[in-house]
Design an enzyme around this catalytic site. Sequence first.
Site, PDB file in Angstrom:
ATOM      1  N   LEU A  31       0.817  -1.216   0.000  1.00  9.06           N
ATOM      2  CA  LEU A  31       0.000   0.000   0.000  1.00  9.06           C
ATOM      3  C   LEU A  31       0.850   1.264   0.000  1.00  9.06           C
ATOM      4  O   LEU A  31       0.427   2.300  -0.501  1.00  9.06           O
ATOM      5  CB  LEU A  31      -0.938   0.013   1.209  1.00  9.06           C
ATOM      6  N   GLY A  32       2.030   1.198   0.595  1.00  8.62           N
ATOM      7  CA  GLY A  32       2.876   2.381   0.636  1.00  8.62           C
ATOM      8  C   GLY A  32       4.080   2.174   1.535  1.00  8.62           C
ATOM      9  O   GLY A  32       4.198   1.182   2.248  1.00  8.62           O
ATOM     10  N   GLY A  55       8.392   6.735   6.581  1.00 11.62           N
ATOM     11  CA  GLY A  55       9.633   6.882   7.320  1.00 11.62           C
ATOM     12  C   GLY A  55       9.851   5.797   8.343  1.00 11.62           C
ATOM     13  O   GLY A  55      10.990   5.475   8.683  1.00 11.62           O
ATOM     14  N   MET A  56       8.770   5.209   8.864  1.00  6.73           N
ATOM     15  CA  MET A  56       8.904   4.212   9.922  1.00  6.73           C
ATOM     16  C   MET A  56       8.723   2.783   9.440  1.00  6.73           C
ATOM     17  O   MET A  56       9.009   1.846  10.188  1.00  6.73           O
ATOM     18  CB  MET A  56       7.907   4.497  11.044  1.00  6.73           C
ATOM     19  N   GLY A  57       8.231   2.591   8.231  1.00  7.04           N
ATOM     20  CA  GLY A  57       8.042   1.223   7.781  1.00  7.04           C
ATOM     21  C   GLY A  57       7.276   1.134   6.480  1.00  7.04           C
ATOM     22  O   GLY A  57       7.032   2.132   5.799  1.00  7.04           O
ATOM     23  N   VAL A  87       3.789  -0.498   4.467  1.00  2.00           N
ATOM     24  CA  VAL A  87       2.405  -0.873   4.731  1.00  2.00           C
ATOM     25  C   VAL A  87       1.924  -1.825   3.642  1.00  2.00           C
ATOM     26  O   VAL A  87       2.085  -1.554   2.445  1.00  2.00           O
ATOM     27  CB  VAL A  87       1.484   0.361   4.801  1.00  2.00           C
ATOM     28  N   LYS A 119       1.287  -2.609   8.896  1.00  3.06           N
ATOM     29  CA  LYS A 119       2.542  -1.849   8.823  1.00  3.06           C
ATOM     30  C   LYS A 119       3.652  -2.625   9.509  1.00  3.06           C
ATOM     31  O   LYS A 119       3.563  -2.963  10.685  1.00  3.06           O
ATOM     32  CB  LYS A 119       2.392  -0.483   9.479  1.00  3.06           C
ATOM     33  N   ASP A 161       2.076  13.731  15.128  1.00  2.86           N
ATOM     34  CA  ASP A 161       2.451  13.742  13.714  1.00  2.86           C
ATOM     35  C   ASP A 161       1.206  13.844  12.836  1.00  2.86           C
ATOM     36  O   ASP A 161       1.069  13.136  11.838  1.00  2.86           O
ATOM     37  CB  ASP A 161       3.251  12.480  13.376  1.00  2.86           C
TER      38      ASP A 161
END
Length: 591
Positions: free
Chosen positions: A30-31, A34-36, A38, A52, A146
Amino acid sequence: MNSTPSADLFKPLQEGDPAVVGGYRLAAVLGTGGMGKVYLSYTPGGRPIALKVIRSEFSEEPEFRRRFKQEVQAAQRVQGLYTAPVIDFDTDGGQPWLATAYVPGPSLAHAVAQHGGLPLRSVLLLTVGVAEALHVIHGAGIVHRDLKPANVLLASDGPRVIDFGIARAADTTALTGTGVSVGTPAFMAPEQASAGTVTPATDIFALGQIAAFAAIGSPAYGEGSSHAVLYRIVHEDPDLSRLPGELLPLVSRCLSRDPAGRPSLTEIIELCHELSPTALRQGEDWLPRTVAGSITERLRLPEPARTPPPQPSVAPTPTQVSPPQPPPGTVDPNAPTGFATPSAPGAVGPVPPPGYPGQPAPGHHTPTPGYPGPHTPPPLTRHPAGPPARQKSKRTGLIVAASVVGTLVVLGVIGSLLSDGGGKDENNGANAPAGSSSPAGGDGSPGAGQQRKDPRPVSYTGIDLTDGYQLMLADNPPRPVESEDAAYGGGDLYFSVVNFLDESSIGTDNGKLVLLNNAQKGSLETCRTETRFTEKIDLTQLTQGSQMCVLSDAGHVAVATYRGKSSENDPGSYVTIDLQIWRNAQEAGGN
């Protein structure tokens, strides 16, 4: 789901992408953030989820793991109409992951990039929806930190806020200074950008930024390098010259440099209703048609991968006569293909794939054998299939049965003579050492003189037990889950904060607790001999390193070591404990 999915929205798995995470078979990408990364996956019932997987750089940081576990547990409490609920997670595995409900809609960032700014009514409905989501998030003791257009999804019936509180887990890691970007500078509040101070008012500033972005089609503080944008946020006023006049009072107050000058969420919702020329009601028509069309695209999901149950190399051959109940550990020809009958306790074998009838959903812990519960399945053992055993004659079976009975009688007589004539255990085990059992009785317990072997302890460190959450000693690892009754807790061990009583305590609803004094060392022997039982221990009685015995009604024994409580700056309230557990260390209900 029969329409062809868009290749731009659902990218195929590439080399390096896992096929399965936590029992969920991945269907598409899906995308990436910055953190992982998905992924799209499905529950056993066929519901789509967004899963994720956290980047390995973060998962190698112990402080990140601790924070991530705490934030995910807190996020489980958030159940609002404008949030994507947490479905499942694993914070202790090789690579932590988090699964939420899949929202078939573009992000605000994507919608504005493709179609430009939104009309006034859409912006107002977006603002009240995000404000209501923040109300629920803040009510759970979480600050989003965020909030940005990429974390606001546009569903057909209103916006959805995602990734709330997760960025906090990365704030204190060493990675924030090594090129890994957490947060978006263009949507930070002045106090967050200059001093790192984060409060609920920080999210109010971000909400004003989102409203301005949705209406203007670009960030209110402009674009460019991170340093330039952050300088403007801290020292300059935003450019609201292109903002519709109706929104100016709302956005200006939200973007106040002084956190105390920003409106509350209730005020924001009321102001949006006052500014709208018509009544604000979420519905299918809340978005322009061009944006709504991208929602339809996201409903054309790729088909989930089909995983058939494992098959044996040779199918069992049915016999003419109905076979008797097979002994433990052997293949039952009447059982589902590929699985065997229950074996001896502790046997390990393959588990049916997610979604197989009778199998619990991935990520949900099932109590280990020996823990009472209606959903405790017997362990499964699979053996290589072969030709069926030839049935022996009835005559041979009778001879074998008679021999077995005779042997048992002889052994019983010998055992009785040894017990009565030896004179070494006149008190029938009353003076036996700890860990020994009483003489054999009708329940089949070990006989006189037989040693009951103590189980080996298993240790777990750094468990964050959040307010209103509980854990079970039988689970491996013990994972805090939300209590059915947050005011009083539940389970083998829980943590509860009752604000109106100004009381914080650790308690149990399934056993007893013993607070050990400083001279005592927590051990299985100590916990067995203590009788100063209680069901609740006030946090004021504990200091760092204090130890408690936990004796569950199921027969599990643990020593819990208190490591401290969350600070006042933490958005949630939790205690940190270490656990040393002896499972099935005594008779159930016998503590």
